[in-house]
Design a protein around this motif. Structure first.
Motif, short mmCIF file in Angstrom:
data_model
loop_
_atom_site.label_atom_id
_atom_site.label_comp_id
_atom_site.label_asym_id
_atom_site.label_seq_id
_atom_site.Cartn_x
_atom_site.Cartn_y
_atom_site.Cartn_z
N ILE A 155 17.27 31.00 39.34
CA ILE A 155 18.30 30.01 39.00
C ILE A 155 19.56 30.35 39.79
O ILE A 155 20.09 31.46 39.68
N PRO A 156 20.05 29.42 40.58
CA PRO A 156 21.23 29.71 41.42
C PRO A 156 22.50 29.84 40.59
O PRO A 156 22.58 29.36 39.46
N VAL A 157 23.48 30.51 41.16
CA VAL A 157 24.79 30.64 40.52
C VAL A 157 25.61 29.43 40.90
O VAL A 157 26.25 29.39 41.96
N THR A 158 25.57 28.41 40.05
CA THR A 158 26.27 27.16 40.34
C THR A 158 26.71 26.53 39.02
O THR A 158 26.37 27.03 37.93
N TRP A 159 27.44 25.43 39.07
CA TRP A 159 28.04 24.86 37.86
C TRP A 159 27.03 24.49 36.80
O TRP A 159 27.20 24.77 35.62
N TRP A 160 25.91 23.84 37.20
CA TRP A 160 24.94 23.39 36.19
C TRP A 160 24.17 24.54 35.57
O TRP A 160 23.74 24.47 34.42
N SER A 161 24.03 25.66 36.32
CA SER A 161 23.31 26.80 35.77
C SER A 161 24.12 27.46 34.66
O SER A 161 23.55 28.05 33.73
N PHE A 162 25.45 27.35 34.73
CA PHE A 162 26.29 27.94 33.68
C PHE A 162 26.21 27.11 32.39
O PHE A 162 26.43 27.65 31.31
N ILE A 163 25.90 25.83 32.51
CA ILE A 163 25.68 25.02 31.31
C ILE A 163 24.40 25.49 30.61
O ILE A 163 24.37 25.70 29.39
N LEU A 164 23.35 25.65 31.39
CA LEU A 164 22.09 26.19 30.84
C LEU A 164 22.30 27.59 30.27
O LEU A 164 21.79 27.93 29.20
N LEU A 165 23.05 28.41 31.02
CA LEU A 165 23.31 29.78 30.61
C LEU A 165 24.05 29.82 29.28
O LEU A 165 23.75 30.67 28.41
N PHE A 166 25.01 28.94 29.10
CA PHE A 166 25.79 28.90 27.86
C PHE A 166 24.88 28.70 26.65
O PHE A 166 24.97 29.45 25.66
N PHE A 167 23.99 27.71 26.71
CA PHE A 167 23.11 27.44 25.58
C PHE A 167 22.06 28.54 25.42
O PHE A 167 21.72 28.92 24.29
N ALA A 168 21.55 29.06 26.53
CA ALA A 168 20.55 30.13 26.46
C ALA A 168 21.13 31.39 25.83
O ALA A 168 20.49 32.03 24.98
N ASP A 169 22.34 31.74 26.23
CA ASP A 169 22.98 32.93 25.67
C ASP A 169 23.30 32.75 24.20
O ASP A 169 23.08 33.66 23.39
N ASP A 170 23.82 31.59 23.83
CA ASP A 170 24.20 31.35 22.44
C ASP A 170 22.97 31.33 21.53
O ASP A 170 23.02 31.82 20.39
#
Length: 301
Positions: free
Chosen positions: A76-91
């Protein structure tokens, strides 16, 4: 290795200023949420957590990188949409870590630190574990498998921890209804810190309260049930070392003392904190059910 700032270290001055502001506001309003010894104990726990964090992060990064480099299915690249996925995955990961920390004594032994204060204020947010950081990361191991870089994961964990600082207060009663419906708030988290039977093991949210509502662990703060903070059995100590390790001592004492089978000894580590091999223990769920039954009788009478 992508680089992200250590936002927790940068936030320390904000923590200090926020606590001073809260102390000023609560003193003006005669809200007695601070006790000097308790606040200093919480701050000492926070400083110890930061110090030990230098070592635990090495363990965490090593484990995450090991999985990422050898077992990842995607990248998964380090880009804006990956941080949206990351936010929900982490939470989502945080919810299950936090819930397990209340339902499994092995994890409760480290998490109990955060619930040991009988006061609720911003300094309580700093009362963090000295041991959990070395093994709680297992709840995040699935994330490097699907392709999140470990540096991204560690950064998002820090974002979650930073968010949860401000919800440790009694100065904010309720946020707007739309915010209360989706986000973790001071009201929701006060419930989580309550030792009242109706509040035990509820509201495990990190940032989003939706997981508790989805998985049946949500409890609203009740107007007629003031939150009583701390543990069901108060520790009555401000000694940081005792706060950090008292439950570990109790766990090993329960597991290895007396005459019991190896199965029962091991079960003390994986059953709920109230479990006893001889059936004398009382779980939080039992206390909650008994409280609800008692309320029903009161309402009928």
């Amino acid at each position: 290795m992508p680089e992200f700032p250590d936002i927790i270290l940068f936030a320390i001055p904000l923590f200090v200023l926020s606590m001073l502001l809260e102390l000023y506001v609560t003193t003006k309003k005669s809200i007695h949420t601070y006790k000097t010894k308790d606040a200093f104990a919480s701050i000492a726990m926070g400083l110890g957590n930061v110090f030990l964090g230098f070592f635990s992060k090495i363990v965490v990064l090593f484990a995450l990188l090991l999985v990422y480099n050898n077992f990842r299915l995607f990248t998964i690249p380090v880009t804006w949409w990956s941080f949206i996925l990351l936010f929900f995955a982490d939470d989502f990961s945080y919810y299950w870590f936090h819930r397990t920390s209340h339902e499994c004594r092995l994890f409760w032994a480290s998490h109990v630190v955060h619930h040991s204060s009988e006061h609720y204020n911003l300094s309580t947010a700093l009362r963090q574990t000295w041991s959990g950081g070395f093994y709680s990361f297992i709840f995040w191991l699935w994330m490097p498998i699907v392709g999140f870089h470990p540096a991204m994961i560690v950064f998002m964990q820090a974002v979650s921890l930073l968010y949860q600082f401000w919800i440790h207060t009694e100065t904010i009663k309720k946020m707007p209804k739309w915010f209360e419906a989706v986000m973790n708030t001071p009201s929701h988290h006060r419930v989580h810190h309550g030792s009242n039977p109706i509040y035990l093991d509820r509201n495990h949210a990190g940032i989003l309260i939706i997981w508790d509502k989805l998985f049946g662990t949500f409890q609203a703060e009740l107007d007629n049930e003031k939150v009583v903070y701390g543990l069901t059995s108060k520790i009555k100590s401000y000694n940081p070392i005792f706060i950090a390790y008292h439950e570990w001592i109790a766990l090993f004492k329960d597991a290895w003392s007396g005459h019991k089978s190896l199965k029962h000894r091991l079960m003390y580590f994986f059953k709920s904190p109230g479990w006893k091999h001889d059936g004398t223990g009382v779980s939080s769920e039992t206390m909650r059910k008994d409280w609800l039954k008692n309320q029903e009788k009161i309402n009928v009478d």
